[in-house]
Design a protein around this motif. Structure first.
Motif, PDB file in Angstrom:
ATOM      1  N   ALA A 291       0.837  -1.205   0.000  1.00  0.00           N
ATOM      2  CA  ALA A 291       0.000   0.000   0.000  1.00  0.00           C
ATOM      3  C   ALA A 291       0.875   1.260   0.000  1.00  0.00           C
ATOM      4  O   ALA A 291       2.035   1.235   0.413  1.00  0.00           O
ATOM      5  N   THR A 292       0.298   2.362  -0.484  1.00  0.00           N
ATOM      6  CA  THR A 292       1.037   3.616  -0.614  1.00  0.00           C
ATOM      7  C   THR A 292       0.650   4.606   0.488  1.00  0.00           C
ATOM      8  O   THR A 292      -0.343   4.423   1.191  1.00  0.00           O
ATOM      9  N   VAL A 293       1.443   5.666   0.574  1.00  0.00           N
ATOM     10  CA  VAL A 293       1.176   6.775   1.496  1.00  0.00           C
ATOM     11  C   VAL A 293      -0.234   7.329   1.238  1.00  0.00           C
ATOM     12  O   VAL A 293      -0.975   7.631   2.176  1.00  0.00           O
ATOM     13  N   LEU A 294      -0.618   7.415  -0.032  1.00  0.00           N
ATOM     14  CA  LEU A 294      -1.938   7.978  -0.352  1.00  0.00           C
ATOM     15  C   LEU A 294      -3.072   7.112   0.208  1.00  0.00           C
ATOM     16  O   LEU A 294      -4.091   7.636   0.664  1.00  0.00           O
ATOM     17  N   GLU A 295      -2.888   5.794   0.190  1.00  0.00           N
ATOM     18  CA  GLU A 295      -3.933   4.915   0.750  1.00  0.00           C
ATOM     19  C   GLU A 295      -4.111   5.155   2.246  1.00  0.00           C
ATOM     20  O   GLU A 295      -5.233   5.109   2.752  1.00  0.00           O
ATOM     21  N   VAL A 296      -3.010   5.415   2.941  1.00  0.00           N
ATOM     22  CA  VAL A 296      -3.108   5.735   4.367  1.00  0.00           C
ATOM     23  C   VAL A 296      -3.825   7.080   4.531  1.00  0.00           C
ATOM     24  O   VAL A 296      -4.729   7.206   5.369  1.00  0.00           O
ATOM     25  N   ALA A 297      -3.448   8.059   3.700  1.00  0.00           N
ATOM     26  CA  ALA A 297      -4.075   9.387   3.778  1.00  0.00           C
ATOM     27  C   ALA A 297      -5.590   9.276   3.584  1.00  0.00           C
ATOM     28  O   ALA A 297      -6.368   9.940   4.267  1.00  0.00           O
ATOM     29  N   THR A 298      -6.018   8.387   2.681  1.00  0.00           N
ATOM     30  CA  THR A 298      -7.443   8.194   2.424  1.00  0.00           C
ATOM     31  C   THR A 298      -8.153   7.673   3.669  1.00  0.00           C
ATOM     32  O   THR A 298      -9.294   8.050   3.945  1.00  0.00           O
ATOM     33  N   LEU A 299      -7.465   6.812   4.425  1.00  0.00           N
ATOM     34  CA  LEU A 299      -8.061   6.281   5.655  1.00  0.00           C
ATOM     35  C   LEU A 299      -8.167   7.365   6.718  1.00  0.00           C
ATOM     36  O   LEU A 299      -9.112   7.399   7.507  1.00  0.00           O
ATOM     37  N   VAL A 300      -7.166   8.262   6.747  1.00  0.00           N
ATOM     38  CA  VAL A 300      -7.173   9.333   7.756  1.00  0.00           C
ATOM     39  C   VAL A 300      -8.353  10.262   7.476  1.00  0.00           C
ATOM     40  O   VAL A 300      -9.150  10.548   8.364  1.00  0.00           O
ATOM     41  N   HIS A 301      -8.446  10.717   6.228  1.00  0.00           N
ATOM     42  CA  HIS A 301      -9.554  11.597   5.845  1.00  0.00           C
ATOM     43  C   HIS A 301      -9.573  11.759   4.330  1.00  0.00           C
ATOM     44  O   HIS A 301      -8.526  11.968   3.725  1.00  0.00           O
ATOM     45  N   LYS A 302     -10.773  11.709   3.740  1.00  0.00           N
ATOM     46  CA  LYS A 302     -10.887  11.853   2.285  1.00  0.00           C
ATOM     47  C   LYS A 302     -10.260  13.150   1.794  1.00  0.00           C
ATOM     48  O   LYS A 302      -9.557  13.188   0.797  1.00  0.00           O
ATOM     49  N   GLU A 303     -10.538  14.251   2.527  1.00  0.00           N
ATOM     50  CA  GLU A 303     -10.030  15.567   2.097  1.00  0.00           C
ATOM     51  C   GLU A 303      -8.519  15.642   2.176  1.00  0.00           C
ATOM     52  O   GLU A 303      -7.875  16.283   1.331  1.00  0.00           O
ATOM     53  N   ILE A 304      -7.954  15.016   3.196  1.00  0.00           N
ATOM     54  CA  ILE A 304      -6.500  15.009   3.340  1.00  0.00           C
ATOM     55  C   ILE A 304      -5.874  14.308   2.143  1.00  0.00           C
ATOM     56  O   ILE A 304      -4.840  14.713   1.624  1.00  0.00           O
ATOM     57  N   ALA A 305      -6.541  13.266   1.655  1.00  0.00           N
ATOM     58  CA  ALA A 305      -6.047  12.556   0.483  1.00  0.00           C
ATOM     59  C   ALA A 305      -6.156  13.429  -0.766  1.00  0.00           C
ATOM     60  O   ALA A 305      -5.241  13.484  -1.587  1.00  0.00           O
ATOM     61  N   THR A 306      -7.279  14.131  -0.903  1.00  0.00           N
ATOM     62  CA  THR A 306      -7.485  14.988  -2.073  1.00  0.00           C
ATOM     63  C   THR A 306      -6.469  16.137  -2.105  1.00  0.00           C
ATOM     64  O   THR A 306      -5.936  16.467  -3.157  1.00  0.00           O
ATOM     65  N   ASP A 307      -6.220  16.738  -0.932  1.00  0.00           N
ATOM     66  CA  ASP A 307      -5.329  17.905  -0.873  1.00  0.00           C
ATOM     67  C   ASP A 307      -3.887  17.538  -0.545  1.00  0.00           C
ATOM     68  O   ASP A 307      -3.098  18.403  -0.177  1.00  0.00           O
ATOM     69  N   PHE A 308      -3.553  16.253  -0.684  1.00  0.00           N
ATOM     70  CA  PHE A 308      -2.232  15.769  -0.275  1.00  0.00           C
ATOM     71  C   PHE A 308      -1.104  16.527  -0.978  1.00  0.00           C
ATOM     72  O   PHE A 308      -1.112  16.676  -2.198  1.00  0.00           O
ATOM     73  N   LYS A 309      -0.124  17.022  -0.196  1.00  0.00           N
ATOM     74  CA  LYS A 309       1.059  17.668  -0.800  1.00  0.00           C
ATOM     75  C   LYS A 309       2.275  16.748  -0.685  1.00  0.00           C
ATOM     76  O   LYS A 309       2.868  16.362  -1.677  1.00  0.00           O
TER      77      LYS A 309
END
Ligand SMILES: Nc1nc2c(ncn2[C@@H]2O[C@H](COP(=O)(O)OP(=O)(O)OP(=O)(O)O)[C@@H](O)[C@H]2O)c(=O)[nH]1
Ligand SMILES: [Mg+2]
Length: 340
Positions: A291-309
């Protein structure tokens, strides 16, 4: 795979694959039937879709036709680091195992067909938990119409057998036949066994459920010459699954069962931290190996994944506070600080 499937149909198939519950699955199936090109080459697939729609419609309508839905849920929502179904012949010790490992009050009885409905429970492993779903036995005398729906979201299963029970081998053979009729296939490979490029299990058709399987020899406290019976079972039932002996009486094997599942499922725990604060080591997010960093971000919060820097990572590989992108693969024990 029939030719000439349209993008609209493929999209509907995607909705089916990733549907969260039976109602969403039913919607996706209807969409598949609407969009599938109607010609000879898709006859089989059309029939499969119709059969699945019927099965799910019956399931959602409940036991009484037209009447109010009664009885407990038959599809259990997946929770925790993985969902493992308990399968086996009657009276093999499934509910006793469920109760001993999850602390559930699953009904244990000295007679067959004690369990009638699925029961979820959480088995603690390390600092996470794996969901175990207790199920009715799989046997010819007692067909369970909703079994394939109940298994839809499972990541694997424990095939619980009592080797001291007369007729155990025949029971296991019958169980495999019954599952095959419902297009449920038990396999000996677990996610952590396959290499990074091995996609073998995803190649099977959409309506076949493939379940990585661990053979659990129950009631080990009673087995005198378990080696012999196990050898016979392996030979006659052509069983190649990894095996483990357990006893709910003595507790033998119960701890090992949890860590074995954790390892074979390829569970990866990722802890998160807020900039300037200590990491939250209390509740890790769990993903799978690869799994990738983005998949973890998606679990934390959808918006955090969308706005990921970017993210900073403290882990086993690389150096502390290393800056990583969304596609970086996470490892068990990594700490992530996500910047959005
Ligand atoms: N000696 C011994 N007996 C056990 C063990 N585990 C279960 N049993 C007994 O086996 C019988 C069946 O146990 P259950 O857990 O109800 O079996 P089950 O597979 O859930 O049965 P169904 O729900 O009918 O399919 C009970 O009498 C239990 O007390 C064990 O580890 N050792
Ligand atoms: Mg039971």
């Amino acid at each position: 795979m029939p030719a000439n499937l349209t993008p609209a149909y493929k999209a509907a198939e995607g909705h089916y694959r990733y549907a969260k519950d039976p109602a969403e699955r039913l919607d996706a199936l209807k969409e598949m039937l609407r969009t599938i090109p109607k010609h000879k080459g898709t006859d089989h697939l059309q029939a499969d879709i119709k059969a699945k729609i019927k099965e799910l419609t019956d399931e959602l309508a409940g036991p009484k036709k037209g009447g109010a839905r009664t009885g407990p849920e038959t599809a259990i929502r997946r929770e925790g680091a993985g969902q493992i179904a308990l399968l086996g012949p009657p009276n093999s010790g499934k509910s006793a195992l469920h109760a001993a490992t999850t602390g559930s009050h699953a009904h244990v009885g000295p007679y067959p067909f004690t369990t009638q409905y699925p029961q979820p429970g959480m088995m603690p492993v390390h600092d996470v938990a794996i969901q175990l779903v207790d199920l009715p036995p799989i046997a010819v005398e007692h067909p369970v119409s909703w079994i394939s729906n109940a298994l839809h979201s499972a990541d694997g299963c424990l095939l619980v057998v009592d080797l001291s029970m007369p007729g155990c081998v025949e029971r296991v053979i019958a169980l495999h036949e019954l599952l095959a009729e419902r297009r449920i296939e038990l396999i000996d490979q677990w996610p952590a066994d396959s290499g990074p490029d091995d996609e073998s299990s995803s190649d099977v058709d959409l309506f076949t459920k493939v379940l990585p399987t661990l053979l659990v020899a129950s009631k080990a406290d009673r087995l005198v010459e378990s080696g012999d019976e196990l050898a016979v079972l392996k030979e006659l039932a052509e069983v190649t699954y990894p095996c483990m002996a357990i006893s709910t009486e003595t507790g033998h094997g119960l701890d090992r069962l949890g860590t074995w599942l954790f390892d074979r499922l390829g569970v990866v725990r990722v802890y998160t931290k807020i900039p300037g604060k200590d990491a939250d080591m209390g509740r890790p997010y769990t993903v799978r190996h690869g799994a990738t960093v983005l998949e973890v971000a998606t679990l934390v919060h959808k918006e955090i994944a969308t706005d990921f820097k970017f993210a900073r990572l403290w882990g086993t590989a690389g150096f502390d506070a290393q800056q990583v992108g969304r596609d970086h693969l996470v490892e068990d024990g990594d700490i992530l600080e996500i910047h959005a």
